[in-house]
Design a protein around this motif. Structure first.
Motif, short mmCIF file in Angstrom:
data_model
loop_
_atom_site.label_atom_id
_atom_site.label_comp_id
_atom_site.label_asym_id
_atom_site.label_seq_id
_atom_site.Cartn_x
_atom_site.Cartn_y
_atom_site.Cartn_z
N GLU A 1 6.55 -3.01 18.58
CA GLU A 1 5.81 -2.22 17.59
C GLU A 1 6.49 -2.25 16.23
O GLU A 1 5.83 -2.20 15.19
N GLU A 2 7.81 -2.35 16.21
CA GLU A 2 8.57 -2.46 14.96
C GLU A 2 9.23 -3.83 14.89
O GLU A 2 9.69 -4.35 15.91
N GLU B 1 11.88 -6.79 14.43
CA GLU B 1 13.32 -6.94 14.59
C GLU B 1 13.92 -7.53 13.32
O GLU B 1 13.22 -8.17 12.53
N HIS C 1 8.50 -9.43 9.04
CA HIS C 1 7.71 -9.10 10.23
C HIS C 1 7.49 -10.31 11.14
O HIS C 1 6.87 -10.18 12.19
N TYR D 1 2.43 -8.50 10.60
CA TYR D 1 2.50 -7.39 9.65
C TYR D 1 1.19 -6.60 9.65
O TYR D 1 1.17 -5.37 9.74
N ARG E 1 0.64 -4.55 12.87
CA ARG E 1 1.47 -3.34 12.92
C ARG E 1 0.91 -2.26 11.99
O ARG E 1 0.91 -1.08 12.33
N GLN E 2 0.45 -2.67 10.80
CA GLN E 2 -0.13 -1.69 9.88
C GLN E 2 -1.41 -1.09 10.47
O GLN E 2 -1.70 0.10 10.31
N LYS F 1 -0.49 1.51 13.02
CA LYS F 1 0.04 2.71 12.36
C LYS F 1 -1.08 3.56 11.76
O LYS F 1 -1.00 4.79 11.73
#
Length: 930
Positions: free
Chosen positions: A684-685, A687, A916, A922, A925-926, A929
């Motif tokens: 999810e985040e 590395e 990302h 990227y 993931r956005q 969120k």
């Protein structure tokens, strides 16, 4: 349903009302910001875009002031976020886009989101035009045969695209057989000025094909991007860019008789490539612009990637309005375009005050002369009068045997009849007058009877093809009239020439019918082959068996002449070494001549029925003939009829069996459509990025390596890793299809990356997709894919070394995707072409440049070294982008070679994508969120 315009902060009180007839529109007036009115046309479009999308975060007052106070002399340094109004795709690059979107629906679910979150937010339109391969030619049923084969080979892909059109909102598909994407775009899809829920604003469009710039001829700002960047834009991400330098190109004078739009564009291509316009806008201005028909403007805009600019744009004027009327746009739309352009200072007036530009060029159109370009780059223009001698000068570079004696040999007869109805040979020879150059005459028996002689320079393919020319009425009508005059004198294409006629629009078929020109084209040998890119994208199809076998058995240097924009090595046909760009008229002429070793001024094309010599000048149509034919045959009603129900498709399209689920049900046995691997195991985040240690060189390349060299393109060669994969899945050789048609299957595509038959990897002596495998003793030669898999198994990262203009050419996302999947972490080049550099970042591959004035050659790198690249971890430390990273190359028995490479991550937005691991990661993931 088009994207609702977000409410702008409107810090400059720019929102006003525009009255057009009985309608009123909100719009963001440029004159509300001091300085905007002085900008070049293209920057006015960008300025409006920022005013309308100002949100205080991505777009701020500072950004708007920056563009209003643009310094023409400054080097680009200010990043802005450009929000295109729509996205345009063709099927080769569009299929992987839809694959990725379908995969993202599953990935967003895995991360806790909803599949319905994954939908284009901006209008996205796809035109299926790259799939048709010219198998059949030279016969009245060629079109039907090619369409039938196209559906047989691509049914699975077409089912998938129809699934996408029915399950993604804001996504529409123009079915096969309609025309070429960029022509359909300017004839129908383009809005020029949008009306979006009562808000008027300029049509801006990015596309997954580099020739998206054809729309620049209509005053529409946009350019080609990789599929990766296009997907992000579809999902609402703005395009990160630097405010560019703008090259002003002044046009004066008028095109002389006998000179075509193709000649003009090849001249402009040579001028701008020589000047240097990569990452710059080119804008045409001056009273001479008003003398340029819209079709010619579109032809010039189309070639923007050939000369390297981001765009090549013309302002809006009466010619734009006339074209919109001709092509069937509503009067309401036309009135809105004119009123908006005039209100915003975007209308080109006669004797208008000139904007200030960063750089200046000028062309007097009256000085343009007939030209061709080749044999491998579109910017290498050759005067037609010099073409024979230039061919002879270049032949030794392609003729591997060197000087040869003029001793005819007879090829073995091939019994298999080719897929055409070409006439038998009558003793014609491509070796006549060959004294003074290398010659290897090969006598070939035609399956249809008779014989002919092939030699170096024989024209194996003569193709009227591509988006650039095949709907420009002046050259298409001109070519047909030339064919008429030639047919009247008994001339026709030589029996060894594969003749291809692939118009960019069905409208061409309409005006050919109305002018009764098909019978003349067919008499010369040009039958309707299909509506698609054809040869220009590499879909020439196989040559007649007897021609192909003679070329390959006797190593003949065959040539192709095409009315396209791309003539890169290995692109047009694997049997052809030298490719030349020419106008449709000259394509006809060269098919009759049958050889590039020909001087049209002094050599006759043939003899008429009375035995009199017939020269090119005798059959060349006059400007008056062309214009009168156009005036009497092309009408608004033709466009209205052809585009009346453009998304419906034929019975075959309507009859496809389409899945109904909102998430696509993948077939693991499919060789066309496979779930993309880019989100497998994605956290999810992101590395932290890491330095590169112990890397090996996968390929050491020279200058002008194109995306055709990198990305899988054209046909699939037996015995290669891609063919082996298809063999293992039970695919017969005749059904391999092209790499382009299999872009939705990463397993095929990664095996074809860096596999072009003309690739020159300096690590090996053999041309093609080979490298040395340093995981094995003595580092033997192997296919690049096989070596890369061995490196991956050993945990060894890879780098690529390259020269100038790395990644020139089409906006091929697979040139970056394949690079990533092969395990390449960084590419170190002397310079990059714009789109490919962006695509590499979008796939998490770091683009680096050698220090100014240095190269892998000057530094003494031979590709056998082990590389360490340190300083990459600086990307983890905040918003700053490291200007350089340190490269250390080591090998046994030699001193280490060290240098600081320039980091070509140019904007904070690109840096975020790189952190990302890619732009899609990227965006995903956005999305989660939010």
């Amino acid at each position: 349903m088009e994207l609702t315009v977000a409410e702008s902060k409107n810090s400059f009180n720019a929102k006003k009302t525009l009255e057009v007839g009985d309608k009123s529109y909100d719009y963001f007036a440029l004159d509300a910001v001091e300085g905007m009115e002085k900008l070049p046309y293209s920057l006015k479009v960008l300025g409006e875009n920022l005013l309308r999308t100002e949100d205080g975060k991505n777009v701020t007052e500072d950004h708007i002031n920056a563009i209003a106070n643009w310094d023409p002399s400054a080097e680009p340094s200010i990043e802005i976020q450009f929000t295109p109004a729509r996205v345009l795709m063709q099927d080769f690059t569009g299929v992987p886009c839809v694959v990725d979107l379908a995969t993202m629906r599953e990935a967003v679910s895995a991360l806790g989101g909803s599949p319905e979150q994954v939908n284009p937010l901006n209008p996205a339109e796809m035109v299926i035009d790259h799939s048709v391969i010219i198998e059949a030619f030279g016969s009245s049923d060629a079109l039907d045969k090619n369409v039938e084969i196209e559906y047989e080979r691509n049914e699975e892909r077409y089912q998938f695209l129809r699934w996408g059109a029915e399950n993604f909102s804001n996504f529409r598909v123009v079915p096969p057989g309609t025309g070429i994407v960029h022509q359909v775009n300017i004839e129908y899809l383009s809005r020029v000025v949008f009306d979006n829920e009562g808000v008027a604003y300029p049509d801006t469009c990015i596309g997954t094909d580099s020739h998206t710039t054809m729309q620049n001829g209509l005053g529409i700002l946009g350019w080609g991007v990789g599929g990766i960047e296009a997907e992000a834009a579809m999902l609402g991400q703005p395009v990160s860019m630097l405010i560019p330098r703008v090259v002003g190109f002044k046009l004066t004078g008028e095109i002389p008789a006998g000179v075509t739009a193709t000649d003009v564009v090849l001249t402009i291509t040579e001028m701008l490539r020589e000047h240097g316009v990569v990452q710059k806008f080119v804008e045409f201005y001056g009273n001479g612009v008003k003398q340029i028909p819209l079709a010619n403007r579109a032809t010039i805009g189309n070639m923007s990637p050939e000369f390297g600019s981001t765009c090549a744009i013309f302002p809006i004027d009466e010619e734009t309005i006339n074209y919109l009327h001709l092509t069937g746009r509503s009067q309401e739309d036309i009135d809105r375009v004119e009123a908006y352009a005039k209100a915003q200072g975007m209308w080109l007036e006669q004797d208008a005050a000139e904007a200030e530009y960063s750089e200046y060029l000028e062309l007097d159109l009256s000085t343009v002369v007939p030209s061709i370009a080749g044999p491998k780059r579109p910017q290498d223009r050759i005067l037609l009068s010099d073409s024979k001698q230039t061919f002879r000068n270049q032949l030794p570079d392609y003729n591997t045997a060197g000087d040869e004696t003029f001793e005819p040999v007879r090829a073995e007869k091939v019994e298999t009849v080719s897929y055409n109805e070409s006439w038998p040979g009558n003793g014609e020879s491509a070796a006549e007058g060959a004294e003074g150059r290398a010659s290897k005459p090969v006598i070939v028996e035609s399956p249809q009877g008779g014989e002919y002689t092939l030699d170096h320079g024989a024209v194996a393919i003569a193709a009227i093809t591509s988006c650039t020319n095949t709907s420009n009425p002046s050259v298409m009508v001109g070519a047909a009239l030339l064919a008429r005059k030639a047919a009247e004198k008994g001339l026709k294409a030589k029996p060894w020439v594969k003749t291809i006629m692939a118009p960019g629009s069905q409208v061409v078929d309409g005006y050919y019918e109305r002018a009764d020109l098909w019978k003349d084209l067919e008499a010369v040998g040009f039958y309707l082959s299909g509506f698609g890119c054809a040869s220009c994208i590499g879909n020439s199809g196989p040559l007649p068996n007897e021609v192909s076998e003679a070329i390959n058995e006797y190593d003949l240097t065959a040539t192709a002449v095409l009315s396209g924009n791309r003539n890169f090595e290995g692109r047009i046909s694997p049997d052809v070494k030298m490719n030349y760009l020419a106008s449709p008229l000259l394509v006809i002429a060269y098919s009759i001549a049958g050889t590039m070793d020909f001087d049209f001024e002094t050599q006759p094309l043939g003899q008429d029925q009375d035995g009199n010599d017939v020269f090119l000048r005798d059959v060349w149509p006059s400007t008056e003939e062309i214009e009168s034919t156009i005036a009497s045959t092309i009408s608004r009603e033709m466009y209205e009829a052809d585009y009346a129900d453009v998304f419906k498709g034929d019975e075959q399209w309507q009859g496809l069996d389409v899945p109904e689920d909102e998430t696509f049900q993948w077939n693991e046995d499919s060789t066309y459509i496979r779930k993309a691997p880019y989100f497998d195991g994605m956290p999810e985040e992101p590395e932290d990025v890491t330095d590169i240690e112990g890397a090996r060189v996968l390929a050491k390349l020279g200058d002008s390596v194109t995306t055709d060299h990198i990305s899988p393109a054209s046909s699939i060669k037996p015995g290669t890793p891609a063919a082996d994969y298809l063999d293992s899945h039970g695919v017969e050789r005749q059904d391999y299809n092209s790499f382009g048609s299999r872009r939705g299957n990463h397993e095929v595509m990664v095996r074809g990356t860096f596999a072009n038959i003309r690739l020159r990897n300096e690590l090996v002596d053999e041309q093609g997709g080979y490298t040395r495998d340093f995981t094995k003793e003595d580092a033997p030669q192997d296919f690049i894919y096989n070596a890369a898999m061995n490196y991956e198994a050993a945990g060894i990262p890879l780098v690529v070394l390259a020269g100038k203009e790395y990644g020139t050419g089409s906006s091929r996302d697979w040139a970056a995707k394949g690079t990533n999947l092969l395990g390449v972490r960084a590419v170190i080049a002397e310079s990059f072409e714009r789109i490919h550099r962006s695509n590499l970042i979008g796939m998490g591959v770091l683009p680096l440049q050698f220090p100014e004035g240095e190269s892998h050659g000057s530094l003494g790198l031979d590709g056998t070294e082990t590389f360490t690249i340190s300083g990459i971890t600086a990307f983890n430390e905040g918003d700053e982008i490291p200007k350089t990273v340190h490269v250390k190359a080591e090998k046994d028995g030699a001193d280490a070679i060290e240098f600081d490479a320039v980091v070509r991550v140019d904007t904070p937005g690109e840096a975020e994508y790189y952190r990302h691991g890619g732009i899609l990661q990227y965006v995903l993931r956005q999305m989660v969120k939010s």
